[in-house]
Enzyme design. Structure first.
Site, short mmCIF file in Angstrom:
data_model
loop_
_atom_site.label_atom_id
_atom_site.label_comp_id
_atom_site.label_asym_id
_atom_site.label_seq_id
_atom_site.Cartn_x
_atom_site.Cartn_y
_atom_site.Cartn_z
N LYS A 12 29.93 45.36 81.27
CA LYS A 12 29.02 44.53 82.07
C LYS A 12 28.93 43.16 81.40
O LYS A 12 28.52 43.06 80.24
CB LYS A 12 27.63 45.16 82.15
CG LYS A 12 26.80 44.70 83.33
CD LYS A 12 27.38 45.24 84.63
CE LYS A 12 26.32 45.47 85.68
NZ LYS A 12 26.88 46.08 86.90
N THR A 57 29.24 50.71 84.16
CA THR A 57 28.80 49.41 83.65
C THR A 57 27.30 49.23 83.85
O THR A 57 26.64 48.53 83.08
CB THR A 57 29.56 48.26 84.33
OG1 THR A 57 29.28 48.26 85.73
CG2 THR A 57 31.06 48.38 84.10
N ASP A 58 26.74 49.85 84.88
CA ASP A 58 25.30 49.78 85.09
C ASP A 58 24.55 50.40 83.92
O ASP A 58 23.47 49.95 83.54
CB ASP A 58 24.93 50.48 86.40
CG ASP A 58 23.48 50.27 86.77
OD1 ASP A 58 22.69 51.23 86.69
OD2 ASP A 58 23.12 49.13 87.14
N PHE A 168 0.90 33.44 91.34
CA PHE A 168 1.35 33.07 92.68
C PHE A 168 0.91 34.17 93.64
O PHE A 168 1.47 35.26 93.64
CB PHE A 168 2.87 32.89 92.73
CG PHE A 168 3.35 32.33 94.06
CD1 PHE A 168 2.95 31.08 94.47
CD2 PHE A 168 4.21 33.06 94.86
CE1 PHE A 168 3.39 30.56 95.70
CE2 PHE A 168 4.65 32.55 96.08
CZ PHE A 168 4.23 31.30 96.49
N ARG A 185 2.65 35.65 85.44
CA ARG A 185 4.10 35.62 85.55
C ARG A 185 4.67 34.56 84.62
O ARG A 185 3.96 33.67 84.14
CB ARG A 185 4.53 35.31 86.99
CG ARG A 185 4.15 33.90 87.45
CD ARG A 185 4.76 33.54 88.78
NE ARG A 185 4.45 32.16 89.16
CZ ARG A 185 5.04 31.51 90.17
NH1 ARG A 185 5.95 32.12 90.91
NH2 ARG A 185 4.71 30.25 90.44
N GLN A 234 4.53 24.04 92.93
CA GLN A 234 4.18 22.79 93.60
C GLN A 234 2.99 22.12 92.89
O GLN A 234 2.98 20.90 92.70
CB GLN A 234 3.83 23.04 95.07
CG GLN A 234 5.02 23.40 95.95
CD GLN A 234 5.30 24.89 96.00
OE1 GLN A 234 5.02 25.62 95.06
NE2 GLN A 234 5.85 25.34 97.13
N ASN A 260 12.90 26.92 90.71
CA ASN A 260 12.14 28.00 90.10
C ASN A 260 13.11 28.96 89.43
O ASN A 260 13.85 29.68 90.10
CB ASN A 260 11.32 28.73 91.18
CG ASN A 260 10.18 29.53 90.57
OD1 ASN A 260 10.25 29.93 89.41
ND2 ASN A 260 9.14 29.75 91.35
N HIS A 262 13.63 32.05 88.23
CA HIS A 262 12.91 33.32 88.36
C HIS A 262 13.20 34.26 87.20
O HIS A 262 14.34 34.41 86.75
CB HIS A 262 13.31 34.00 89.67
CG HIS A 262 12.95 33.21 90.88
ND1 HIS A 262 11.66 32.95 91.26
CD2 HIS A 262 13.73 32.61 91.82
CE1 HIS A 262 11.65 32.23 92.37
NE2 HIS A 262 12.90 32.00 92.72
#
Length: 306
Positions: A12, A57-58, A168, A185, A234, A260, A262
């Site tokens: 991976k 691979t996971d 958010f 977050r 924002q 953003n 994430h």
């Protein structure tokens, strides 16, 4: 003529992992890009399609994230050794002969803030706000039409992160909404900023100290990012632009582009582990792109949208 399977490997690649160490209000970050490649008894996987000797691979990806939680990340080298040893020694029947772990580490520095500011430590550093080393580019664009000079300076690829003080929630929800509300977050972005100076080159008008102005605008962008308790990117954008205009009289307009970056919590429950806001998957795309201009009242915006 016979054909022979030659050298082969699999694994991976580019597992983007961010490990946050929370020591009270002072946090630390390890930000890695980890690639795993295994060599061993894999001929049947290629030749017959039998996966009996194939470690998915996971699974290698899951191991990277789980080990970050179980053992932490003291250094890229120590983490790589830990993973490599595991993949060779823990796989059944000695299937894996060798494991190659390639790691890229992205360094972060704490954002310095004025002493006494919200969220700052006694050292004048924000305990949970960081700026990533490397990659930042300073920009400028000068236009002269024969009468007036227009100077738009800026920066790009300034990567920053807050590991808390970001929420958010309360957004519009419809039949296609799957995003859960977030009350704590990671907020990260790669800042592209451009700001237009009031300087026009008129007779008798002194030029600003360009280098000092750049440093100060950059400082105010970072301080606003670090000190704003954010309910949306924002809101943070507006706070950053406002902070510059409040403190730099030579600037009339600020335009910001904030993707953003994430960070999603990794589900570690399948491995019997609890993820207490510590291990994240850092997604590079898709991303929300937040753009906006903040300018002085009475000033006509002139920085074009790209």
């Amino acid at each position: 003529m016979a054909h022979v399977l030659g050298q082969n490997q699999y694994g991976k690649a580019e597992n983007r992992i961010v490990r946050v160490l929370r020591d009270g209000t002072r946090h630390s970050i390890k930000d890695l890009n980890v690639s795993v490649a295994l060599q061993g008894e894999f001929a049947d996987v290629h030749l017959t399609g039998s996966n009996a000797n194939c470690l998915p691979t996971d699974t290698t990806k899951n191991t990277v994230f789980a080990f970050a939680k179980q053992y932490g990340i003291e250094s890229a080298e120590a983490f790589g050794i830990l993973l490599a040893r595991h993949f060779v020694t823990a796989t059944e029947r000695g299937v894996v002969h060798s494991a190659r772990i390639r790691i890229e580490e992205y360094a972060w520095n704490r954002i310095e803030v004025p002493d006494g500011s919200t969220g700052s430590s006694d050292t004048g550093e924000a305990g949970h706000s960081f700026v990533r080393d490397g990659g930042e580019v300073r920009t400028t664009e000068v236009v002269f039409d024969g009468e007036r000079v227009q100077v738009v300076s800026g920066l790009q690829d300034l990567v920053v992160m807050n590991t808390t003080d970001s929420e958010f929630w309360g957004f519009i929800k419809d039949g296609y909404t799957t995003l859960p509300e977030a009350y704590d977050r990671i907020l990260a972005t790669q800042v592209t900023a451009r700001w237009r100076y009031s300087y026009s080159g008129a007779d008798g008008q002194d030029q600003p100290d360009w280098d000092r102005s750049y440093r100060q605008v950059r400082r105010h962008l970072l301080e606003a990012f670090a000190e704003t308790y954010s309910y949306s990117l924002q809101q943070t954008l507006h706070a950053m632009g406002t902070r510059v205009l409040d403190n730099r009289a030579e600037v009339d307009e600020v335009r910001l582009e904030l993707p953003n970056k994430h960070h999603f919590l990794v589900d570690l429950e399948p491995f019997g582990l609890t993820n207490d806001n510590e291990v994240y998957y850092a997604a590079d795309r898709m991303y929300g792109l937040i753009e906006g201009t903040v300018h002085r009242d009475g000033v006509t915006p002139a920085i074009p949208v790209r």
